[in-house]
Design a protein around this motif. Structure first.
Motif, PDB file in Angstrom:
ATOM      1  N   LEU A 212      50.054  39.706  47.525  1.00  0.00           N
ATOM      2  CA  LEU A 212      48.738  39.523  48.130  1.00  0.00           C
ATOM      3  C   LEU A 212      48.167  38.137  47.864  1.00  0.00           C
ATOM      4  CD1 LEU A 212      47.178  42.973  47.167  1.00  0.00           C
ATOM      5  CD2 LEU A 212      48.219  42.317  49.332  1.00  0.00           C
ATOM      6  N   GLY A 213      48.776  37.395  46.973  1.00  0.00           N
ATOM      7  CA  GLY A 213      48.287  36.060  46.644  1.00  0.00           C
ATOM      8  C   GLY A 213      48.508  35.073  47.779  1.00  0.00           C
ATOM      9  N   PRO A 214      47.963  33.867  47.648  1.00  0.00           N
ATOM     10  CA  PRO A 214      48.007  32.888  48.743  1.00  0.00           C
ATOM     11  C   PRO A 214      49.304  32.102  48.842  1.00  0.00           C
ATOM     12  CG  PRO A 214      46.793  31.982  46.900  1.00  0.00           C
ATOM     13  CD  PRO A 214      47.167  33.386  46.508  1.00  0.00           C
ATOM     14  N   GLY A 215      50.247  32.322  47.924  1.00  0.00           N
ATOM     15  CA  GLY A 215      51.458  31.510  47.916  1.00  0.00           C
ATOM     16  C   GLY A 215      52.217  31.547  49.227  1.00  0.00           C
ATOM     17  N   GLU A 216      52.492  32.743  49.733  1.00  0.00           N
ATOM     18  CA  GLU A 216      53.266  32.857  50.972  1.00  0.00           C
ATOM     19  C   GLU A 216      52.482  32.325  52.165  1.00  0.00           C
ATOM     20  OE1 GLU A 216      56.153  36.079  53.227  1.00  0.00           O
ATOM     21  OE2 GLU A 216      54.808  36.746  51.628  1.00  0.00           O
ATOM     22  N   LEU A 217      51.174  32.556  52.180  1.00  0.00           N
ATOM     23  CA  LEU A 217      50.350  32.024  53.268  1.00  0.00           C
ATOM     24  C   LEU A 217      50.384  30.496  53.270  1.00  0.00           C
ATOM     25  CD1 LEU A 217      47.224  34.370  53.067  1.00  0.00           C
ATOM     26  CD2 LEU A 217      49.004  34.360  54.818  1.00  0.00           C
ATOM     27  N   LEU A 218      50.310  29.911  52.087  1.00  0.00           N
ATOM     28  CA  LEU A 218      50.371  28.451  52.002  1.00  0.00           C
ATOM     29  C   LEU A 218      51.725  27.926  52.475  1.00  0.00           C
ATOM     30  CD1 LEU A 218      48.579  27.887  48.581  1.00  0.00           C
ATOM     31  CD2 LEU A 218      47.841  26.960  50.779  1.00  0.00           C
ATOM     32  N   MET A 219      52.794  28.640  52.133  1.00  0.00           N
ATOM     33  CA  MET A 219      54.124  28.192  52.548  1.00  0.00           C
ATOM     34  C   MET A 219      54.273  28.205  54.065  1.00  0.00           C
ATOM     35  SD  MET A 219      56.777  29.700  49.717  1.00  0.00           S
ATOM     36  CE  MET A 219      56.175  31.376  49.714  1.00  0.00           C
ATOM     37  N   HIS A 220      53.647  29.170  54.713  1.00  0.00           N
ATOM     38  CA  HIS A 220      53.787  29.295  56.165  1.00  0.00           C
ATOM     39  C   HIS A 220      52.757  28.462  56.932  1.00  0.00           C
ATOM     40  CE1 HIS A 220      56.931  32.314  56.306  1.00  0.00           C
ATOM     41  NE2 HIS A 220      56.292  33.026  55.397  1.00  0.00           N
ATOM     42  N   TYR A 221      51.537  28.410  56.418  1.00  0.00           N
ATOM     43  CA  TYR A 221      50.452  27.837  57.211  1.00  0.00           C
ATOM     44  C   TYR A 221      49.717  26.679  56.533  1.00  0.00           C
ATOM     45  CZ  TYR A 221      51.225  32.391  59.365  1.00  0.00           C
ATOM     46  OH  TYR A 221      51.801  33.481  59.942  1.00  0.00           O
ATOM     47  N   GLY A 222      50.032  26.397  55.278  1.00  0.00           N
ATOM     48  CA  GLY A 222      49.332  25.323  54.586  1.00  0.00           C
ATOM     49  C   GLY A 222      49.791  23.951  55.033  1.00  0.00           C
ATOM     50  N   THR A 223      48.920  22.969  54.866  1.00  0.00           N
ATOM     51  CA  THR A 223      49.306  21.583  55.143  1.00  0.00           C
ATOM     52  C   THR A 223      50.208  21.092  54.016  1.00  0.00           C
ATOM     53  OG1 THR A 223      47.405  20.666  53.949  1.00  0.00           O
ATOM     54  CG2 THR A 223      47.090  21.212  56.288  1.00  0.00           C
ATOM     55  N   ASP A 224      50.882  19.982  54.245  1.00  0.00           N
ATOM     56  CA  ASP A 224      51.747  19.425  53.198  1.00  0.00           C
ATOM     57  C   ASP A 224      50.942  19.100  51.945  1.00  0.00           C
ATOM     58  OD1 ASP A 224      53.960  19.658  54.802  1.00  0.00           O
ATOM     59  OD2 ASP A 224      53.835  17.604  55.573  1.00  0.00           O
ATOM     60  N   GLU A 225      49.738  18.596  52.149  1.00  0.00           N
ATOM     61  CA  GLU A 225      48.887  18.258  51.006  1.00  0.00           C
ATOM     62  C   GLU A 225      48.517  19.513  50.217  1.00  0.00           C
ATOM     63  OE1 GLU A 225      44.595  16.037  50.055  1.00  0.00           O
ATOM     64  OE2 GLU A 225      45.265  16.378  52.122  1.00  0.00           O
ATOM     65  N   GLN A 226      48.177  20.584  50.924  1.00  0.00           N
ATOM     66  CA  GLN A 226      47.835  21.838  50.252  1.00  0.00           C
ATOM     67  C   GLN A 226      49.039  22.402  49.505  1.00  0.00           C
ATOM     68  OE1 GLN A 226      46.453  23.936  53.725  1.00  0.00           O
ATOM     69  NE2 GLN A 226      44.294  23.665  53.186  1.00  0.00           N
ATOM     70  N   LYS A 227      50.206  22.335  50.109  1.00  0.00           N
ATOM     71  CA  LYS A 227      51.409  22.845  49.453  1.00  0.00           C
ATOM     72  C   LYS A 227      51.704  22.067  48.174  1.00  0.00           C
ATOM     73  CE  LYS A 227      53.603  24.329  53.769  1.00  0.00           C
ATOM     74  NZ  LYS A 227      54.736  24.101  54.702  1.00  0.00           N
ATOM     75  N   ARG A 228      51.631  20.746  48.263  1.00  0.00           N
ATOM     76  CA  ARG A 228      51.954  19.922  47.092  1.00  0.00           C
ATOM     77  C   ARG A 228      50.974  20.159  45.948  1.00  0.00           C
ATOM     78  NH1 ARG A 228      52.949  15.930  51.121  1.00  0.00           N
ATOM     79  NH2 ARG A 228      50.854  15.107  50.780  1.00  0.00           N
ATOM     80  N   TYR A 229      49.736  20.458  46.287  1.00  0.00           N
ATOM     81  CA  TYR A 229      48.733  20.633  45.238  1.00  0.00           C
ATOM     82  C   TYR A 229      48.721  22.060  44.680  1.00  0.00           C
ATOM     83  CZ  TYR A 229      44.261  20.815  42.808  1.00  0.00           C
ATOM     84  OH  TYR A 229      43.291  20.987  41.848  1.00  0.00           O
ATOM     85  N   TYR A 230      48.646  23.044  45.572  1.00  0.00           N
ATOM     86  CA  TYR A 230      48.412  24.415  45.117  1.00  0.00           C
ATOM     87  C   TYR A 230      49.675  25.153  44.674  1.00  0.00           C
ATOM     88  CZ  TYR A 230      43.572  24.247  46.716  1.00  0.00           C
ATOM     89  OH  TYR A 230      42.253  23.929  46.869  1.00  0.00           O
ATOM     90  N   LEU A 231      50.781  24.978  45.382  1.00  0.00           N
ATOM     91  CA  LEU A 231      51.959  25.777  45.061  1.00  0.00           C
ATOM     92  C   LEU A 231      52.470  25.537  43.634  1.00  0.00           C
ATOM     93  CD1 LEU A 231      53.933  25.784  48.437  1.00  0.00           C
ATOM     94  CD2 LEU A 231      52.566  27.616  47.420  1.00  0.00           C
ATOM     95  N   PRO A 232      52.581  24.294  43.159  1.00  0.00           N
ATOM     96  CA  PRO A 232      52.999  24.109  41.762  1.00  0.00           C
ATOM     97  C   PRO A 232      52.017  24.717  40.766  1.00  0.00           C
ATOM     98  CG  PRO A 232      53.299  22.082  43.001  1.00  0.00           C
ATOM     99  CD  PRO A 232      52.508  23.003  43.876  1.00  0.00           C
ATOM    100  N   ARG A 233      50.736  24.634  41.074  1.00  0.00           N
ATOM    101  CA  ARG A 233      49.733  25.193  40.171  1.00  0.00           C
ATOM    102  C   ARG A 233      49.806  26.724  40.155  1.00  0.00           C
ATOM    103  NH1 ARG A 233      45.884  21.734  38.465  1.00  0.00           N
ATOM    104  NH2 ARG A 233      44.357  23.417  38.206  1.00  0.00           N
ATOM    105  N   LEU A 234      50.065  27.316  41.307  1.00  0.00           N
ATOM    106  CA  LEU A 234      50.228  28.771  41.361  1.00  0.00           C
ATOM    107  C   LEU A 234      51.495  29.199  40.632  1.00  0.00           C
ATOM    108  CD1 LEU A 234      49.234  29.374  45.099  1.00  0.00           C
ATOM    109  CD2 LEU A 234      47.960  30.168  43.094  1.00  0.00           C
TER     110      LEU A 234
END
Length: 282
Positions: A212-234
């Motif tokens: 239910l977390g945002p990780g998969e949503l970010l992988m599919h729909y996030g911008t490159d900037e959002q992925k680089r920032y949030y995914l490592p932190r998650l």
């Protein structure tokens, strides 16, 4: 004895018709033949056979002609259900129409092709996933008990939280390029099964960020900037996602929650940013 034989033949015949998804006219013919056999063998009085045959004729005409069936039965039944069921929201319709349909659609066809199911390859864990299941998961399970977590600490102990973060339990579905483990959905499910056998609070803590977390949503729909920032932190547990699932009028029924988020520009930390204004009522 003759009655038992007749009943056995009738039950076997009806089972065969049901298994073969026989058409309505075949059912009508089979029932008529059963009644005729019962009358011929003197298993039923003639009056009973005539009454049952009359009912069969009425039902056969009503059910075997689709236009008549819709007018007499289907339209009325659907009207009742339309009054009972709540209307479908746009979000629900989008969810239904999104994605693809797997073999489970066969179950709703009435005549599933079991060969397709048997032809599907069995999921397998990679060596890395199996090692994680045999070592990290086992060690994590040894660190907790369901009783202590739910009745004494009322939370996972801090060393357990740290172990979860350090070993990547919160980033199982996040690709390795972003600091996650890059596990398959099957590996994720096996980890969840293992942890659930030990502690309910533990498995929910690990499962929610990976589902239910945002990780998969970010992988599919996030911008490159959002992925680089949030995914490592998650993946490292620097950000702990949550799933807001409550409302004074809906409890934990997610589909009935009336709150909404409105995408708009607004001021945040002294600058204009694109964000959400929510209508939460708590």
């Amino acid at each position: 004895m003759l009655t038992l034989v007749w009943l056995g033949v009738v039950v076997a015949g009806f089972f065969a018709l049901a298994y073969g998804n026989a058409a309505g006219w075949l059912w009508t013919g089979a029932i008529a033949a059963a009644l005729a056999a019962a009358w011929g063998a003197h298993l039923m009085p003639l009056l009973v056979v005539i009454v049952l045959a009359g009912l069969l004729v009425v039902l056969a005409i009503s059910l075997n002609f689709p236009p008549l069936r819709r007018a007499l039965i289907s339209d009325g039944v659907l009207a009742v259900f339309r009054r009972i069921l709540p209307p479908m929201t746009p979000t629900e319709r989008e969810a239904i129409e999104a994605g693809t349909v797997g073999w489970d659609a066969e179950l709703f066809s009435g005549r599933p092709d079991w060969g397709k199911l048997l032809a599907l390859p069995a999921p397998k864990l990679t060596a890395e996933e199996q090692h994680f299941l045999d070592h990290e998961c086992e060690e994590l399970c040894a660190m907790v008990t369901d009783w202590e977590t739910t009745h004494i600490y009322l939370d996972l102990p801090q060393p357990v939280w740290q172990y979860i973060k350090d070993k990547g339990f919160l980033g199982m579905i996040i690709p390795k390029e972003y600091g996650g483990l890059g596990f398959s959905a099957f590996a994720h499910s096996q980890v969840v099964v293992k942890l659930a056998s030990r502690c309910s609070a533990l498995v929910v803590t690990v499962m929610v960020p990976n589902s239910l977390g945002p990780g998969e949503l970010l992988m599919h729909y996030g911008t490159d900037e959002q992925k680089r920032y949030y995914l490592p932190r998650l993946a490292k547990g620097l950000e702990i996602p949550c799933f807001a699932l409550t409302n004074p009028h809906a409890g934990s029924d997610a589909a009935a929650i009336p709150d909404a988020g409105i995408v708009c520009m607004g001021e945040y930390q002294g600058r204009q940013v694109l964000g959400l204004r929510v209508t939460w009522e708590k």
